[in-house]
Design a protein around this motif. Structure first.
Motif, mmCIF file in Angstrom:
data_model
loop_
_atom_site.group_PDB
_atom_site.id
_atom_site.type_symbol
_atom_site.label_atom_id
_atom_site.label_comp_id
_atom_site.label_asym_id
_atom_site.label_seq_id
_atom_site.Cartn_x
_atom_site.Cartn_y
_atom_site.Cartn_z
ATOM 1 N N UNK A 77 0.820 -1.220 0.000
ATOM 2 C CA UNK A 77 0.000 0.000 0.000
ATOM 3 C C UNK A 77 0.850 1.264 0.000
ATOM 4 N N UNK A 78 0.393 2.252 -0.765
ATOM 5 C CA UNK A 78 1.069 3.554 -0.809
ATOM 6 C C UNK A 78 0.222 4.637 -0.141
ATOM 7 N N UNK A 79 -0.858 4.245 0.494
ATOM 8 C CA UNK A 79 -1.713 5.151 1.268
ATOM 9 C C UNK A 79 -2.396 4.296 2.333
ATOM 10 N N UNK A 80 -2.918 4.939 3.397
ATOM 11 C CA UNK A 80 -3.582 4.144 4.442
ATOM 12 C C UNK A 80 -4.685 3.234 3.886
ATOM 13 N N UNK A 81 -5.458 3.731 2.926
ATOM 14 C CA UNK A 81 -6.356 2.860 2.147
ATOM 15 C C UNK A 81 -5.774 2.712 0.755
ATOM 16 N N UNK A 82 -5.555 1.478 0.336
ATOM 17 C CA UNK A 82 -5.085 1.212 -1.031
ATOM 18 C C UNK A 82 -5.716 -0.111 -1.471
ATOM 19 N N UNK A 83 -6.816 0.042 -2.172
ATOM 20 C CA UNK A 83 -7.597 -1.122 -2.633
ATOM 21 C C UNK A 83 -7.501 -1.182 -4.151
ATOM 22 N N UNK A 84 -7.447 -2.378 -4.679
ATOM 23 C CA UNK A 84 -7.477 -2.601 -6.123
ATOM 24 C C UNK A 84 -8.825 -3.197 -6.497
ATOM 25 N N UNK A 85 -9.412 -2.686 -7.557
ATOM 26 C CA UNK A 85 -10.670 -3.229 -8.072
ATOM 27 C C UNK A 85 -10.384 -3.791 -9.459
ATOM 28 N N UNK A 86 -10.673 -5.076 -9.637
ATOM 29 C CA UNK A 86 -10.366 -5.732 -10.916
ATOM 30 C C UNK A 86 -11.607 -6.435 -11.460
ATOM 31 N N UNK A 87 -11.695 -6.529 -12.788
ATOM 32 C CA UNK A 87 -12.717 -7.415 -13.356
ATOM 33 C C UNK A 87 -12.231 -8.855 -13.241
ATOM 34 N N UNK A 88 -13.152 -9.790 -13.071
ATOM 35 C CA UNK A 88 -12.748 -11.199 -13.057
ATOM 36 C C UNK A 88 -12.308 -11.652 -14.450
ATOM 37 N N UNK A 89 -12.922 -11.081 -15.477
ATOM 38 C CA UNK A 89 -12.508 -11.393 -16.844
ATOM 39 C C UNK A 89 -11.219 -10.649 -17.155
ATOM 40 N N UNK A 90 -10.351 -11.291 -17.918
ATOM 41 C CA UNK A 90 -9.070 -10.660 -18.230
ATOM 42 C C UNK A 90 -9.221 -9.592 -19.296
ATOM 43 N N UNK A 91 -8.844 -8.368 -18.915
ATOM 44 C CA UNK A 91 -8.662 -7.251 -19.848
ATOM 45 C C UNK A 91 -7.311 -6.684 -19.463
ATOM 46 N N UNK A 92 -6.389 -6.540 -20.405
ATOM 47 C CA UNK A 92 -5.002 -6.243 -20.049
ATOM 48 C C UNK A 92 -4.824 -4.851 -19.442
ATOM 49 N N UNK A 93 -5.581 -3.876 -19.931
ATOM 50 C CA UNK A 93 -5.445 -2.513 -19.413
ATOM 51 C C UNK A 93 -6.675 -1.723 -19.827
ATOM 52 N N UNK A 94 -6.775 -0.502 -19.309
ATOM 53 C CA UNK A 94 -7.882 0.361 -19.734
ATOM 54 C C UNK A 94 -7.834 0.584 -21.241
ATOM 55 N N UNK A 95 -6.628 0.630 -21.778
ATOM 56 C CA UNK A 95 -6.467 0.835 -23.210
ATOM 57 C C UNK A 95 -6.946 -0.327 -24.056
ATOM 58 N N UNK A 96 -7.133 -1.472 -23.415
ATOM 59 C CA UNK A 96 -7.635 -2.656 -24.122
ATOM 60 C C UNK A 96 -9.140 -2.836 -23.945
ATOM 61 N N UNK A 97 -9.774 -1.947 -23.193
ATOM 62 C CA UNK A 97 -11.224 -2.045 -23.020
ATOM 63 C C UNK A 97 -11.912 -1.681 -24.333
ATOM 64 N N UNK A 98 -12.962 -2.396 -24.641
ATOM 65 C CA UNK A 98 -13.697 -2.226 -25.896
ATOM 66 C C UNK A 98 -15.129 -1.803 -25.577
ATOM 67 N N UNK A 99 -15.884 -1.387 -26.595
ATOM 68 C CA UNK A 99 -17.263 -0.963 -26.331
ATOM 69 C C UNK A 99 -18.084 -1.995 -25.558
ATOM 70 N N UNK A 100 -17.835 -3.266 -25.761
ATOM 71 C CA UNK A 100 -18.610 -4.276 -25.023
ATOM 72 C C UNK A 100 -18.283 -4.307 -23.528
ATOM 73 N N UNK A 101 -17.228 -3.605 -23.144
ATOM 74 C CA UNK A 101 -16.860 -3.528 -21.730
ATOM 75 C C UNK A 101 -17.466 -2.304 -21.031
ATOM 76 N N UNK A 102 -18.301 -1.555 -21.713
ATOM 77 C CA UNK A 102 -18.791 -0.294 -21.140
ATOM 78 C C UNK A 102 -19.516 -0.509 -19.815
ATOM 79 N N UNK A 103 -20.392 -1.498 -19.757
ATOM 80 C CA UNK A 103 -21.128 -1.735 -18.512
ATOM 81 C C UNK A 103 -20.178 -2.192 -17.410
ATOM 82 N N UNK A 104 -19.227 -3.033 -17.766
ATOM 83 C CA UNK A 104 -18.255 -3.517 -16.777
ATOM 84 C C UNK A 104 -17.431 -2.359 -16.220
#
Ligand code: AMP
Length: 112
Positions: A31-58
């Motif tokens: 952690x780099x702050x007192x609260x440091x949480x990561x939120x991830x999708x269970x499905x693999x998407x490599x990065x925000x740059x790899x998100x596609x229109x079908x990922x909009x709801x996710x």
């Protein structure tokens, strides 16, 4: 299988804050702050740059999960930062899309 896919599949341990069918929120191991949480999708998407229109709801669910993580860890009222490091210049080190939820201290701007 990538590191965060393994966390989502419970193949390696993590300190999970909450999860649902589509995402997991867990505490960062370094952690780099007192609260440091990561939120991830269970499905693999490599990065925000790899998100596609079908990922909009996710993507919307991930953002709402970030606000929930802030509320559950008690930093919502004081303020917090949600970050998606994307690619080399941003310092992304794990290539499975994740939102950092950082709070519990004052932060500077611009980020380093
Ligand atoms: P980034 O540099 O944006 O890709 O962020 C990756 C984050 O994952 C870093 O903050 C690491 O501390 C964190 N991390 C790496 N391995 C683990 C793990 N096994 N459990 C929890 N967090 C991890």
């Amino acid at each position: 299988m990538c590191l965060f896919c393994k966390i989502a599949a419970k193949q390696i341990p993590a300190k999970i804050l909450f999860e649902d069918d589509e995402l997991v929120a867990f505490h960062d191991v370094n952690p780099v702050a007192p609260t440091h949480v990561l939120v991830i999708p269970k499905a693999h998407v490599a990065s925000l740059g790899d998100a596609a229109p079908e990922h909009a709801a996710l993507l919307g669910k991930l953002m709402l999960a970030a606000t929930r993580a802030a509320e559950l860890t008690g930093v919502a009222q004081g303020g917090y930062r949600v970050v998606a490091n994307t690619g080399a210049n941003a310092g992304q080190s794990v290539f499975h899309l994740h939102l950092h939820v950082l709070g519990g201290r004052a932060m500077g701007w611009p980020p380093g």
